[in-house]
Design a protein around this motif. Structure first.
Motif, mmCIF file in Angstrom:
data_model
loop_
_atom_site.group_PDB
_atom_site.id
_atom_site.type_symbol
_atom_site.label_atom_id
_atom_site.label_comp_id
_atom_site.label_asym_id
_atom_site.label_seq_id
_atom_site.Cartn_x
_atom_site.Cartn_y
_atom_site.Cartn_z
ATOM 1 N N THR A 116 32.053 19.717 6.559
ATOM 2 C CA THR A 116 32.780 19.294 5.350
ATOM 3 C C THR A 116 32.968 17.871 5.064
ATOM 4 O OG1 THR A 116 34.107 21.562 6.247
ATOM 5 C CG2 THR A 116 35.148 19.961 4.541
ATOM 6 N N LYS A 117 33.095 17.189 5.891
ATOM 7 C CA LYS A 117 33.253 15.598 5.505
ATOM 8 C C LYS A 117 31.933 15.323 4.897
ATOM 9 C CE LYS A 117 36.592 14.840 9.212
ATOM 10 N NZ LYS A 117 36.906 14.007 10.394
ATOM 11 N N ALA A 118 30.947 15.673 5.568
ATOM 12 C CA ALA A 118 29.580 15.470 5.028
ATOM 13 C C ALA A 118 29.301 15.828 3.732
ATOM 14 C CB ALA A 118 28.362 15.613 6.104
ATOM 15 N N THR A 119 29.720 16.823 3.328
ATOM 16 C CA THR A 119 29.212 17.503 2.165
ATOM 17 C C THR A 119 30.244 16.874 1.027
ATOM 18 O OG1 THR A 119 28.877 19.692 3.134
ATOM 19 C CG2 THR A 119 29.500 19.641 0.635
ATOM 20 N N PHE A 120 31.428 16.649 1.245
ATOM 21 C CA PHE A 120 32.552 15.848 0.431
ATOM 22 C C PHE A 120 31.986 14.481 0.227
ATOM 23 C CE2 PHE A 120 36.617 14.164 -0.869
ATOM 24 C CZ PHE A 120 36.932 14.856 -2.108
ATOM 25 N N ALA A 121 31.499 13.783 1.326
ATOM 26 C CA ALA A 121 31.033 12.509 1.203
ATOM 27 C C ALA A 121 29.730 12.519 0.419
ATOM 28 C CB ALA A 121 30.856 11.778 2.559
ATOM 29 N N ILE A 122 28.688 13.060 0.621
ATOM 30 C CA ILE A 122 27.652 13.111 -0.138
ATOM 31 C C ILE A 122 27.708 13.196 -1.682
ATOM 32 C CG2 ILE A 122 25.334 13.973 -0.438
ATOM 33 C CD1 ILE A 122 25.759 12.081 1.939
ATOM 34 N N PHE A 123 28.701 14.363 -1.876
ATOM 35 C CA PHE A 123 28.597 14.708 -3.179
ATOM 36 C C PHE A 123 29.454 13.193 -3.957
ATOM 37 C CE2 PHE A 123 28.849 19.318 -3.864
ATOM 38 C CZ PHE A 123 27.787 19.586 -2.967
ATOM 39 N N LEU A 124 30.469 12.820 -3.356
ATOM 40 C CA LEU A 124 30.923 11.746 -4.069
ATOM 41 C C LEU A 124 30.073 10.569 -4.143
ATOM 42 C CD1 LEU A 124 34.804 11.738 -2.362
ATOM 43 C CD2 LEU A 124 34.046 11.880 -4.827
ATOM 44 N N ALA A 125 29.376 10.400 -3.036
ATOM 45 C CA ALA A 125 28.326 9.352 -3.041
ATOM 46 C C ALA A 125 27.162 9.486 -4.107
ATOM 47 C CB ALA A 125 27.439 9.133 -1.708
ATOM 48 N N THR A 126 26.978 10.509 -4.508
ATOM 49 C CA THR A 126 25.745 11.217 -5.441
ATOM 50 C C THR A 126 26.426 10.917 -6.721
ATOM 51 O OG1 THR A 126 24.728 12.721 -3.835
ATOM 52 C CG2 THR A 126 24.328 12.881 -6.430
ATOM 53 N N PHE A 127 27.815 11.199 -6.956
ATOM 54 C CA PHE A 127 28.249 10.923 -8.034
ATOM 55 C C PHE A 127 28.490 9.371 -8.499
ATOM 56 C CE2 PHE A 127 32.345 10.088 -10.582
ATOM 57 C CZ PHE A 127 32.178 10.579 -11.636
ATOM 58 N N VAL A 128 28.932 8.576 -7.734
ATOM 59 C CA VAL A 128 29.057 7.139 -7.788
ATOM 60 C C VAL A 128 27.465 6.539 -7.965
ATOM 61 C CG1 VAL A 128 29.423 5.184 -6.575
ATOM 62 C CG2 VAL A 128 30.888 6.789 -6.132
ATOM 63 N N LEU A 129 26.596 7.093 -7.338
ATOM 64 C CA LEU A 129 25.084 6.627 -7.500
ATOM 65 C C LEU A 129 24.653 6.901 -8.983
ATOM 66 C CD1 LEU A 129 22.420 5.324 -6.515
ATOM 67 C CD2 LEU A 129 21.825 7.639 -5.389
ATOM 68 N N SER A 130 24.961 8.119 -9.378
ATOM 69 C CA SER A 130 24.476 8.394 -10.672
ATOM 70 C C SER A 130 25.176 7.484 -11.764
ATOM 71 C CB SER A 130 24.865 9.959 -10.997
ATOM 72 O OG SER A 130 26.197 9.981 -10.964
ATOM 73 N N LEU A 131 26.762 7.205 -11.654
ATOM 74 C CA LEU A 131 27.202 6.147 -12.452
ATOM 75 C C LEU A 131 26.479 4.921 -12.542
ATOM 76 C CD1 LEU A 131 30.961 7.083 -12.032
ATOM 77 C CD2 LEU A 131 29.169 8.026 -13.916
ATOM 78 N N LEU A 132 26.372 4.510 -11.084
ATOM 79 C CA LEU A 132 25.557 3.109 -10.857
ATOM 80 C C LEU A 132 24.174 3.007 -11.801
ATOM 81 C CD1 LEU A 132 26.650 2.180 -7.505
ATOM 82 C CD2 LEU A 132 27.575 1.512 -9.438
ATOM 83 N N VAL A 133 23.475 4.293 -11.512
ATOM 84 C CA VAL A 133 22.146 4.261 -12.199
ATOM 85 C C VAL A 133 22.024 4.098 -13.482
ATOM 86 C CG1 VAL A 133 20.075 5.500 -12.370
ATOM 87 C CG2 VAL A 133 21.198 5.218 -10.003
#
Length: 443
Positions: free
Chosen positions: A125-142
């Motif tokens: 659960t923590k990994a899923t939530f963390a990776i989803f947030l990380a993917t969202f942040v990465l897409s904004l940075l890109v």
């Protein structure tokens, strides 16, 4: 060599080790993994951005503007994909959060509120939530890395590596989402929840250095000083064993923890008894005691039995009336007590590197654990033959496994259950049926 050693426990099967309270406390939080993932993805993005800039600079130095034009066309397509990913990830995050809330609400209502921590401690659960947030942040940075220049000679960066990294993160997020749904569905099944509670309880049993009363147990004598609790009121969650042992060795004393792990402590009450000298200074004992609002598995030997009893009691309540769940909880109660049936209890002796006892930690005794596992469930088992039959079978099994000196609490619960069923059932045939041992309850 470690600052402390312990007597080997035959039930553990390996040398126990001191678990880090900080690590265990972070496992009980939900913010650490997402925050760490977002920080890590920012660092990775900086590295990918530098790599993309190096690629563009190398192509410009070589005069390969044809390849740069192709990369610019790729960037136009990638920008649309990354924009779609940024929008979709917020939707996915909302879905994950909604599923978690519904699952927690159903589990706490049907089983016991104490199983909520299984969802909080769930790594997937923590990994899923963390990776989803990380993917969202990465897409904004890109998205901020796309260059608006159309001439290959003027462009400074083309987010090639960053776009590929974003697509990889999306693929990883989808994989984790499937695993997350599977894990959440399993956590909503009572049999899996009970198994997880038992697994956590056995992990505590393996790590706790419980030693027997005998010639190796020192005579501490009268306490020479006391250390009161000065923090906030709450449940004693755990103690930092390594620091306490190191502090006691440095000051040449032995410390004895007065409350048990899981007890509620209030400011001013005695927390540590000091034997053999003056009390260590307060700064030396700082951050050695952890007090919280609820019990944890970390060093609490009886917390698993408490949860299993709560699940069985909830299942036997008139509102739910699910004796099969109570039988499943009793299965694990018997399993846990069987593992402790020949294990020394009552005190945990923590020694320093020279084998000198520096910390004495009280733990529940055999009678207390048996009472915790059976007393309340036995009171609700009357009128449910399935539960009374399973309890009798479990008590009979424990009587075969436990040494003779530990049979008294088992015989007492067996006799009390017989008396309760005799009073509740007026027909001899019903009494005989309810008091027939059966490991499946009614198999």
């Amino acid at each position: 060599m470690s600052d402390w050693t312990v007597t080997q426990s035959p039930a553990a099967g390996r040398r126990p080790r001191a678990l880090s309270p900080l690590r265990e406390h972070l496992r009980d939080t939900f913010w650490f993994a997402p925050m760490a993932a977002m920080v890590a993805v920012f660092v990775v993005w900086l590295a990918a951005q530098a790599l993309d800039a190096a690629i563009v600079e190398a192509l410009q130095n070589d005069g390969d503007y044809e390849t740069l034009d192709e990369l610019l066309r790729f960037a136009d397509d990638a920008k649309a994909v990354v924009s779609a990913v940024a929008s979709a990830m917020m939707t996915f995050i909302g879905v994950v959060f909604s599923i978690s809330l519904v699952a927690v609400q159903m589990a706490s209502g049907q089983f016991t509120p104490r199983v909520v921590r299984l969802f909080v401690r769930s790594r997937i659960t923590k990994a899923t939530f963390a990776i989803f947030l990380a993917t969202f942040v990465l897409s904004l940075l890109v998205l901020t890395s796309f260059d608006t220049a159309e001439d290959a000679r003027a462009v400074t960066t083309v987010p090639l590596v960053q776009s590929v990294l974003t697509l990889c993160m999306v693929a990883f997020s989808l994989l984790l989402f499937v695993l997350y749904v599977n894990t959440t569905l399993r956590l909503m099944r009572i049999s899996y929840v009970i198994a997880r509670i038992a697994a956590e309880s056995f992990r505590v049993t393996a790590s706790m250095p419980v030693t027997a009363d005998g010639p190796d147990t020192p005579d501490l004598g009268t306490a020479t000083a006391w250390v009161p609790h000065e923090g906030r009121a709450g449940v004693l969650r755990d103690v930092h064993i390594t620091r306490l042992v190191r502090t006691a060795r440095k000051h040449g004393v032995t410390l004895r923890l007065i409350p048990r792990i899981g007890d509620f402590v209030v400011p001013g009450t005695p927390l540590l008894a000091v034997h053999g000298g003056a009390a260590p200074p307060r700064r030396a004992l700082r951050y050695t005691i952890s007090v919280g609002v609820e019990r944890t598995y970390h060093q609490d030997l009886g917390f698993g039995l408490r949860q299993l009893s709560d699940i069985a009691l909830r299942a036997l309540s008139p509102a739910i009336n699910d004796p099969t769940t109570a039988v499943q909880a009793l299965d694990r109660v018997v399993q846990f007590l069987a593992a402790l049936s020949r294990r020394p209890l009552d005190a945990a002796l923590h020694r320093d590197r020279h084998g000198v006892v520096r910390l004495v930690q009280p733990v529940p005794g055999w009678t207390e654990l048996v009472d915790l596992g059976f007393t309340e469930v036995r009171g609700c088992a009357v009128g449910s033959p399935q539960v009374s039959r399973r309890m009798l079978a479990g008590l009979d099994d424990l009587l075969l496994l436990a040494p003779p000196e530990r049979s008294e609490p088992l015989m007492r619960h067996r006799e009390l259950l017989h008396q309760a069923v005799d009073r509740a059932e007026q027909f001899p045939s019903d009494r005989a049926f309810a008091l027939h041992p059966d490991r499946q309850g009614i198999g």
